[in-house]
Structures are given as structure tokens and as C-alpha cells.
Design a protein around this motif. Structure first.
Motif, PDB file in Angstrom:
ATOM      1  N   THR A  53       0.846  -1.181   0.000  1.00 17.94           N
ATOM      2  CA  THR A  53       0.000   0.000   0.000  1.00 17.94           C
ATOM      3  C   THR A  53       0.883   1.234   0.000  1.00 17.94           C
ATOM      4  N   VAL A  54       0.703   2.092  -0.993  1.00 15.93           N
ATOM      5  CA  VAL A  54       1.455   3.339  -1.054  1.00 15.93           C
ATOM      6  C   VAL A  54       0.626   4.417  -0.351  1.00 15.93           C
ATOM      7  N   PRO A 102       4.458  11.344   2.400  1.00 17.05           N
ATOM      8  CA  PRO A 102       4.174  10.138   3.193  1.00 17.05           C
ATOM      9  C   PRO A 102       4.823   8.865   2.652  1.00 17.05           C
ATOM     10  N   GLU A 103       5.295   8.898   1.418  1.00 25.05           N
ATOM     11  CA  GLU A 103       5.992   7.729   0.867  1.00 25.05           C
ATOM     12  C   GLU A 103       7.289   7.452   1.624  1.00 25.05           C
ATOM     13  N   VAL A 107       9.226   3.839   2.527  1.00 20.58           N
ATOM     14  CA  VAL A 107      10.661   3.531   2.462  1.00 20.58           C
ATOM     15  C   VAL A 107      11.122   2.969   3.796  1.00 20.58           C
ATOM     16  N   LEU A 108      10.722   3.614   4.886  1.00 21.80           N
ATOM     17  CA  LEU A 108      11.125   3.148   6.208  1.00 21.80           C
ATOM     18  C   LEU A 108      10.615   1.730   6.473  1.00 21.80           C
ATOM     19  N   ILE A 142      10.637   6.654  -4.548  1.00 23.82           N
ATOM     20  CA  ILE A 142       9.905   7.919  -4.493  1.00 23.82           C
ATOM     21  C   ILE A 142      10.319   8.761  -5.700  1.00 23.82           C
ATOM     22  N   THR A 143      11.584   8.682  -6.028  1.00 26.19           N
ATOM     23  CA  THR A 143      12.105   9.389  -7.194  1.00 26.19           C
ATOM     24  C   THR A 143      12.964   8.427  -7.999  1.00 26.19           C
TER      25      THR A 143
END
Length: 185
Positions: A53-54, A102-103, A107-108, A142-143
Motif C-alpha cells: 500500500t502506497v 508520506p511515501e 521507504v522506512l 519515491i524518485t
């Protein structure tokens, strides 16, 4: 790979801490100006086809966000429809890419990387040709190369795949740092 995981954890944790005032302010603005949930949650496909879930700040009306989350539509094909449903606050959040903050939580958690390939929706993933699956060898980011190479000007998915493959084949911590700096700039 251990360096990349460590890099992701450190950058996302520092990002969440440093940006926490902005995260709180944006959350409050969304709650006050846009009735409904603060976050937009959508199933995406991650590394090796694993679903996750993103999380993003909500930028559209609740009705449209709900249809987006359930439909998993191709982003480029719905851009004009989407544009009419973006709230004034959502437009500002998107312009400054604040909707994607919030992405850092993704990552975390380990679902995403700071730098990687764009995470496809479930619908996009089911339409992949065989050679498209190569981009799923890495965690989505994210990028990435696409974002810093003229994202809005590159509409051909095959060009996106070429940029993703260039990233995967030439990956280094130095390249991640270079992409991250270009993203911030």
C-alpha cells in the motif's frame, strides 16, 4: 545492496524527522480544507511483484480518490479527468511534490526505496509485456531517472522503461545521491 538499504533507512528516517513540521501542517490543512481522510492509500506492485500500500497526501476529492484507489487506472490516461477533480490545496501539494512525502513511511517500512523505479498500479502491472517485468528487479522509488529526466515530457512508457533499465544497469550509491539531489533541486 546493504548500503542501499542502509541509505534508504537513514534518509527516510531523517526525512520524516526533519519534515515532521511540514507533515503536520499539511495534514492539518487537508483536514480543515478537504473533508475526508488525510491520506490516499492505493495498492501498488513492488519488487518482484509484491503488493504493498502506497501512502500519499490526498489531493483530490474523496469521491474521485475512492474511484482511483479501486480502479488502479493508468496515470497518463486519466490526467485530464484527474485534473478537474484536484482540489485547490491538492494542486499546490502536487506542484511542490508535497503529496508524496508520506511515501517516506513506505521507504522506512521497506516497501519502497528513496530512489528506484515508479511503482505501477495493479492494473498497469497486469498489462506489462514480458520485457517490462525487468523493471521490477528493484524496489520502486519515491524518485528515479524518469522523475529527473523530464517526467511530464516523457509520455511513452517504453521510454520510461529504458530510463528504468539504465538506472538498474548503472546503479550505484553515487547515482542514488545524484538523483536525490536533482530531485530536491
Amino acid at each position: 545492496m546493504i548500503l542501499k538499504v542502509l541509505f534508504d533507512k537513514v534518509v527516510s528516517l531523517i526525512g520524516l524527522i526533519v519534515l515532521s513540521p511540514i507533515l503536520v501542517i499539511v495534514s492539518l490543512l487537508i483536514k480543515v480544507k478537504m473533508p475526508g481522510p488525510i491520506l490516499f492509500c492505493q495498492k501498488r506492485v513492488g519488487q518482484y511483484g509484491k503488493l504493498f500500500t502506497v501512502y500519499k497526501f490526498r489531493s483530490m476529492t474523496v469521491k474521485h480518490e475512492a474511484s482511483m484507489a479501486s480502479k488502479d487506472s493508468e496515470a497518463t490516461s486519466i490526467a485530464s479527468t484527474e485534473q478537474s477533480r484536484i482540489t485547490p490545496l491538492g494542486e499546490k501539494l502536487r506542484r511542490y511534490k508535497l503529496d508524496e512525502l508520506p511515501e517516506l513511511w513506505n521507504v522506512l517500512k521497506g516497501d519502497m526505496s528513496v530512489v528506484g523505479t515508479r511503482p505501477p498500479t495493479v492494473d498497469e502491472y497486469t498489462q506489462y509485456d514480458l520485457h517490462h517485468f525487468k523493471r521490477m528487479q528493484v524496489k520502486p522509488g519515491i524518485t528515479g531517472m524518469w522523475q529527473v529526466s523530464g517526467r511530464s515530457n516523457i509520455l511513452d512508457f517504453e521510454e520510461v522503461v529504458k530510463l528504468d533499465m539504465k538506472y538498474i544497469e548503472n546503479w550505484s550509491l553515487r547515482l542514488d545521491i545524484k538523483i536525490l539531489v536533482r530531485t530536491i533541486m
